[in-house]
Design a protein around this motif. Structure first.
Motif, PDB file in Angstrom:
ATOM      1  N   THR A   1     -18.561  82.106 111.341  1.00  0.00           N
ATOM      2  CA  THR A   1     -18.651  83.545 111.619  1.00  0.00           C
ATOM      3  C   THR A   1     -17.299  84.083 112.070  1.00  0.00           C
ATOM      4  N   LEU A   2     -16.628  83.359 112.968  1.00  0.00           N
ATOM      5  CA  LEU A   2     -15.289  83.773 113.405  1.00  0.00           C
ATOM      6  C   LEU A   2     -14.318  83.815 112.229  1.00  0.00           C
ATOM      7  N   LEU A   3     -14.421  82.817 111.355  1.00  0.00           N
ATOM      8  CA  LEU A   3     -13.487  82.733 110.238  1.00  0.00           C
ATOM      9  C   LEU A   3     -13.724  83.852 109.228  1.00  0.00           C
ATOM     10  N   ILE A   4     -14.963  84.059 108.828  1.00  0.00           N
ATOM     11  CA  ILE A   4     -15.224  85.043 107.782  1.00  0.00           C
ATOM     12  C   ILE A   4     -14.846  86.452 108.219  1.00  0.00           C
ATOM     13  N   TRP A   5     -15.139  86.799 109.471  1.00  0.00           N
ATOM     14  CA  TRP A   5     -14.840  88.159 109.912  1.00  0.00           C
ATOM     15  C   TRP A   5     -13.364  88.344 110.215  1.00  0.00           C
ATOM     16  N   SER A   6     -12.661  87.277 110.556  1.00  0.00           N
ATOM     17  CA  SER A   6     -11.204  87.365 110.699  1.00  0.00           C
ATOM     18  C   SER A   6     -10.562  87.595 109.333  1.00  0.00           C
ATOM     19  N   LEU A   7     -11.055  86.896 108.326  1.00  0.00           N
ATOM     20  CA  LEU A   7     -10.538  87.069 106.972  1.00  0.00           C
ATOM     21  C   LEU A   7     -10.827  88.476 106.448  1.00  0.00           C
ATOM     22  N   VAL A   8     -12.051  88.939 106.672  1.00  0.00           N
ATOM     23  CA  VAL A   8     -12.424  90.292 106.215  1.00  0.00           C
ATOM     24  C   VAL A   8     -11.619  91.349 106.957  1.00  0.00           C
ATOM     25  N   ALA A   9     -11.459  91.168 108.272  1.00  0.00           N
ATOM     26  CA  ALA A   9     -10.701  92.143 109.067  1.00  0.00           C
ATOM     27  C   ALA A   9      -9.250  92.211 108.597  1.00  0.00           C
ATOM     28  N   GLY A  10      -8.647  91.056 108.314  1.00  0.00           N
ATOM     29  CA  GLY A  10      -7.277  91.042 107.817  1.00  0.00           C
ATOM     30  C   GLY A  10      -7.150  91.747 106.483  1.00  0.00           C
ATOM     31  N   PHE A  11      -8.117  91.531 105.608  1.00  0.00           N
ATOM     32  CA  PHE A  11      -8.095  92.181 104.296  1.00  0.00           C
ATOM     33  C   PHE A  11      -8.261  93.692 104.420  1.00  0.00           C
ATOM     34  N   LEU A  12      -9.189  94.130 105.263  1.00  0.00           N
ATOM     35  CA  LEU A  12      -9.404  95.567 105.445  1.00  0.00           C
ATOM     36  C   LEU A  12      -8.178  96.242 106.060  1.00  0.00           C
ATOM     37  N   PHE A  13      -7.554  95.569 107.018  1.00  0.00           N
ATOM     38  CA  PHE A  13      -6.353  96.124 107.655  1.00  0.00           C
ATOM     39  C   PHE A  13      -5.235  96.317 106.639  1.00  0.00           C
ATOM     40  N   LEU A  14      -4.972  95.296 105.836  1.00  0.00           N
ATOM     41  CA  LEU A  14      -3.911  95.383 104.838  1.00  0.00           C
ATOM     42  C   LEU A  14      -4.260  96.420 103.763  1.00  0.00           C
ATOM     43  N   SER A  15      -5.521  96.453 103.351  1.00  0.00           N
ATOM     44  CA  SER A  15      -5.944  97.402 102.324  1.00  0.00           C
ATOM     45  C   SER A  15      -5.801  98.840 102.805  1.00  0.00           C
ATOM     46  N   TYR A  16      -6.167  99.079 104.076  1.00  0.00           N
ATOM     47  CA  TYR A  16      -6.016 100.424 104.644  1.00  0.00           C
ATOM     48  C   TYR A  16      -4.552 100.853 104.630  1.00  0.00           C
TER      49      TYR A  16
END
Length: 217
Positions: free
Chosen positions: A78-93
């Motif tokens: 859970t920690l890993l998947i949401w860290s990966l998603v958060a990083g992707f959303l941050f860069l995409s924004y």
């Protein structure tokens, strides 16, 4: 390591994916149901990789494996998947923000951010395979090792992402085959990670799974 590793990944994923077609289809269906309705996304993704990893090593695998480690995998996945998603959303924004900027210089910066988006996608591809091969699945350790692995063969990773995108789009274009997409992506990540680790000397080659095949990986 050249870009040939990306094509080795394609060949191995096609070969092992065909051998485990039914297993990947059932696992993909469970992933869709679990991720959308029941089980936390990280846990069901970790389970999917537990199914795909033996296939990448030419060992028998079963979709039941997805359900055997749900409780053990809950926290770290859970920690890993949401860290990966958060990083992707941050860069995409930031990519969208700078791309739409009125300043030409800031739009140039968007090109750099786009490269970082691709690199992060590569990290997302290998993060779960790396975590499952570690004794310590702490988030920081997993991200660090994944980033190092990606940068150790960045050209091949970027070509691999392109090939993965093309093949995934083909599966998506054929409605009955969309169920294979989660398993296909997971198996691709497992194959890519294994090849990188073996060729870098971090993983001992298996005499069966890693045997030479007429010059192929």
């Amino acid at each position: 390591m050249g870009i040939g590793l990306a094509f080795s990944t394609l060949r191995r994923t096609l070969r092992h994916g065909w051998d485990g077609l039914i297993t990947l289809a059932l696992s993909g269906l469970i992933w869709y149901v679990g991720a959308i309705l029941i089980i936390p996304l990280g846990t069901v993704t970790a389970g999917l990789h537990r199914v795909a990893q033996p296939l990448s090593e030419e060992r028998a695998s079963n979709w039941h494996t997805m359900l055997e480690h749900l409780r053990d995998d809950l926290r770290w996945s859970t920690l890993l998947i949401w860290s990966l998603v958060a990083g992707f959303l941050f860069l995409s924004y930031n990519l969208v923000f700078y791309s739409n900027s009125g300043s030409q210089y800031l739009r140039y910066l968007a090109v750099t951010i786009f490269v970082f988006v691709l690199i992060w996608l590569a990290v997302m591809l290998v993060a779960f395979p790396m975590a499952l091969r570690q004794e310590d699945r702490a988030l920081r350790q997993t991200l660090r090792n994944s980033i190092v692995l990606v940068f150790s063969s960045l050209p091949s990773m970027l070509v691999s992402l392109l090939l993965l995108g093309i093949t995934t789009a083909l599966l998506l274009a054929l409605p009955p085959l969309f169920v294979l997409i989660p398993g296909w992506v997971a198996l691709w990540g497992e194959e890519q990670t294994r090849l990188l680790l073996v060729r870098a000397g971090y993983l001992t080659p298996d005499e069966f799974a890693d045997r030479p095949r007429a010059g192929r990986g």
